[in-house]
Design a protein around this motif. Sequence first.
Motif, mmCIF file in Angstrom:
data_model
loop_
_atom_site.group_PDB
_atom_site.id
_atom_site.type_symbol
_atom_site.label_atom_id
_atom_site.label_comp_id
_atom_site.label_asym_id
_atom_site.label_seq_id
_atom_site.Cartn_x
_atom_site.Cartn_y
_atom_site.Cartn_z
ATOM 1 N N THR A 75 43.456 -31.360 -19.365
ATOM 2 C CA THR A 75 44.294 -30.154 -19.767
ATOM 3 C C THR A 75 45.344 -29.653 -18.773
ATOM 4 O O THR A 75 45.822 -28.514 -19.354
ATOM 5 N N PHE A 76 45.545 -30.126 -17.932
ATOM 6 C CA PHE A 76 46.622 -29.585 -16.873
ATOM 7 C C PHE A 76 46.899 -30.673 -15.859
ATOM 8 O O PHE A 76 45.804 -31.541 -15.743
ATOM 9 N N ARG A 77 47.894 -30.801 -15.441
ATOM 10 C CA ARG A 77 48.219 -31.653 -14.371
ATOM 11 C C ARG A 77 49.063 -31.050 -13.255
ATOM 12 O O ARG A 77 49.818 -30.037 -13.396
ATOM 13 N N TYR A 78 49.218 -31.427 -11.922
ATOM 14 C CA TYR A 78 49.944 -30.846 -10.849
ATOM 15 C C TYR A 78 51.117 -31.843 -10.798
ATOM 16 O O TYR A 78 51.017 -32.947 -10.597
ATOM 17 N N THR A 79 52.352 -31.184 -10.650
ATOM 18 C CA THR A 79 53.542 -31.890 -10.541
ATOM 19 C C THR A 79 54.373 -31.207 -9.526
ATOM 20 O O THR A 79 53.858 -30.424 -8.605
ATOM 21 N N GLU A 80 55.431 -31.863 -9.188
ATOM 22 C CA GLU A 80 56.240 -31.592 -7.951
ATOM 23 C C GLU A 80 56.706 -29.930 -7.964
ATOM 24 O O GLU A 80 57.048 -29.508 -7.007
ATOM 25 N N SER A 81 56.861 -29.531 -9.411
ATOM 26 C CA SER A 81 57.479 -28.200 -9.684
ATOM 27 C C SER A 81 56.257 -27.330 -9.928
ATOM 28 O O SER A 81 56.321 -26.271 -10.137
ATOM 29 N N GLY A 82 55.006 -27.825 -9.810
ATOM 30 C CA GLY A 82 53.976 -26.786 -9.969
ATOM 31 C C GLY A 82 52.839 -27.287 -10.980
ATOM 32 O O GLY A 82 53.246 -28.350 -11.717
ATOM 33 N N PRO A 83 51.828 -26.653 -11.432
ATOM 34 C CA PRO A 83 50.965 -27.191 -12.332
ATOM 35 C C PRO A 83 51.470 -27.047 -13.856
ATOM 36 O O PRO A 83 52.134 -26.162 -13.966
ATOM 37 N N GLU A 84 51.108 -27.803 -14.564
ATOM 38 C CA GLU A 84 51.548 -27.852 -15.993
ATOM 39 C C GLU A 84 50.404 -27.892 -17.153
ATOM 40 O O GLU A 84 49.534 -28.755 -16.914
ATOM 41 N N GLY A 85 50.436 -27.133 -17.867
ATOM 42 C CA GLY A 85 49.374 -27.218 -18.981
ATOM 43 C C GLY A 85 49.429 -28.187 -19.939
ATOM 44 O O GLY A 85 50.658 -28.245 -20.221
ATOM 45 N N LEU A 86 48.732 -28.816 -20.215
ATOM 46 C CA LEU A 86 48.689 -29.852 -21.431
ATOM 47 C C LEU A 86 47.856 -29.736 -22.756
ATOM 48 O O LEU A 86 48.013 -30.458 -23.559
ATOM 49 N N ALA A 87 47.492 -28.488 -22.935
ATOM 50 C CA ALA A 87 46.752 -28.317 -24.202
ATOM 51 C C ALA A 87 47.778 -27.144 -24.861
ATOM 52 O O ALA A 87 47.034 -26.294 -25.471
ATOM 53 N N GLN A 88 48.847 -27.460 -24.906
ATOM 54 C CA GLN A 88 49.855 -26.457 -25.686
ATOM 55 C C GLN A 88 49.743 -26.539 -27.113
ATOM 56 O O GLN A 88 49.080 -27.658 -27.603
ATOM 57 N N GLY A 89 50.089 -25.899 -27.919
ATOM 58 C CA GLY A 89 50.094 -25.874 -29.464
ATOM 59 C C GLY A 89 48.850 -25.257 -30.039
ATOM 60 O O GLY A 89 48.527 -25.254 -31.250
ATOM 61 N N LYS A 90 48.092 -24.707 -29.255
ATOM 62 C CA LYS A 90 46.619 -23.962 -29.741
ATOM 63 C C LYS A 90 46.891 -22.469 -29.917
ATOM 64 O O LYS A 90 47.555 -22.160 -28.925
ATOM 65 N N LYS A 91 46.031 -22.032 -31.071
ATOM 66 C CA LYS A 91 45.838 -20.604 -30.816
ATOM 67 C C LYS A 91 44.582 -20.258 -30.609
ATOM 68 O O LYS A 91 43.631 -20.836 -30.806
ATOM 69 N N VAL A 92 44.304 -19.295 -29.706
ATOM 70 C CA VAL A 92 43.201 -18.628 -29.251
ATOM 71 C C VAL A 92 43.102 -17.090 -29.606
ATOM 72 O O VAL A 92 44.038 -16.479 -29.466
ATOM 73 N N VAL A 93 41.890 -16.829 -30.089
ATOM 74 C CA VAL A 93 41.533 -15.557 -30.621
ATOM 75 C C VAL A 93 40.242 -15.025 -29.863
ATOM 76 O O VAL A 93 39.224 -15.831 -29.822
ATOM 77 N N ILE A 94 40.403 -14.216 -28.933
ATOM 78 C CA ILE A 94 39.345 -13.802 -27.989
ATOM 79 C C ILE A 94 38.864 -12.428 -28.682
ATOM 80 O O ILE A 94 39.273 -11.554 -28.709
ATOM 81 N N ILE A 95 37.413 -12.536 -28.944
ATOM 82 C CA ILE A 95 36.714 -11.243 -29.182
ATOM 83 C C ILE A 95 36.093 -10.735 -28.186
ATOM 84 O O ILE A 95 35.105 -11.235 -27.569
ATOM 85 N N SER A 96 36.788 -9.529 -27.654
ATOM 86 C CA SER A 96 36.310 -9.016 -26.436
ATOM 87 C C SER A 96 35.522 -7.801 -26.808
ATOM 88 O O SER A 96 36.012 -6.948 -27.303
ATOM 89 N N THR A 97 34.393 -7.538 -26.194
ATOM 90 C CA THR A 97 33.362 -6.514 -26.155
ATOM 91 C C THR A 97 33.053 -5.879 -24.882
ATOM 92 O O THR A 97 32.741 -6.630 -24.254
ATOM 93 N N ARG A 98 33.222 -4.695 -24.861
ATOM 94 C CA ARG A 98 33.002 -3.892 -23.647
ATOM 95 C C ARG A 98 32.026 -2.605 -23.781
ATOM 96 O O ARG A 98 32.505 -1.978 -24.759
#
Length: 207
Positions: free
Chosen positions: A117-140
């Motif tokens: 789901t991620f990798r480190y490259t010469e230019s820094g970390p790169e996420g590999l799980a692009q294209g997804k949508k996340v909905v966070i149900i946040s309760t406080r």
Amino acid sequence: MNVLHIDSGILGEHSVSRRLSAALVAQIRAEQPAATVTYRDLVAAPLAHLSGSHLMAANAKPKELDARIAADLAEGRAVLEEFLAADTIVIGAPMYNFSLPSQLKAWIDRIAVAGKTFRYTESGPEGLAQGKKVVIISTRGGHYSAGPAAIMDHQESYLKAVLGFVGITDIEIVRAEGLNLGADKKVEAISEAERVISTSPTLKLAS
């Protein structure tokens, strides 16, 4: 569309995050009957917390593993495969002591996997799980989205950071806060969150 529905509230039928995440998934099912929904209850079936043995065994040969570690690795692979297969992820995430439930953190530790789901490259970390949508149900229980207590929010801020790290930028938060500030405030907060779920155009998830 493949939907992954995650619950992590420990209060069972009294959990507001469970109530709201169920409402959102029910709406998705109604609007997109062909959607496939995978449900994972991190309280009813908790994942083991990440251990040194787990990390050390990740690249070991199967015959070198004892049964306990082999089962732990297999469960981790199953969790990761569920995550990678999902187009949309609904996460029920209550705030406990200014952060997220430890059960949810254990799940995150199984999906934040180098090379998957991620990798480190010469230019820094790169996420590999692009294209997804996340909905966070946040309760406080209190108010942390603004004001002096915002600095103590290590729940939404952490989730957005770690999901962004693995490449997910389409993140929406449905929030119900102030739940412990009185019965009327609780009803008001839940009603507003339910209104957002039922009317927000950005929650009309694409197939």
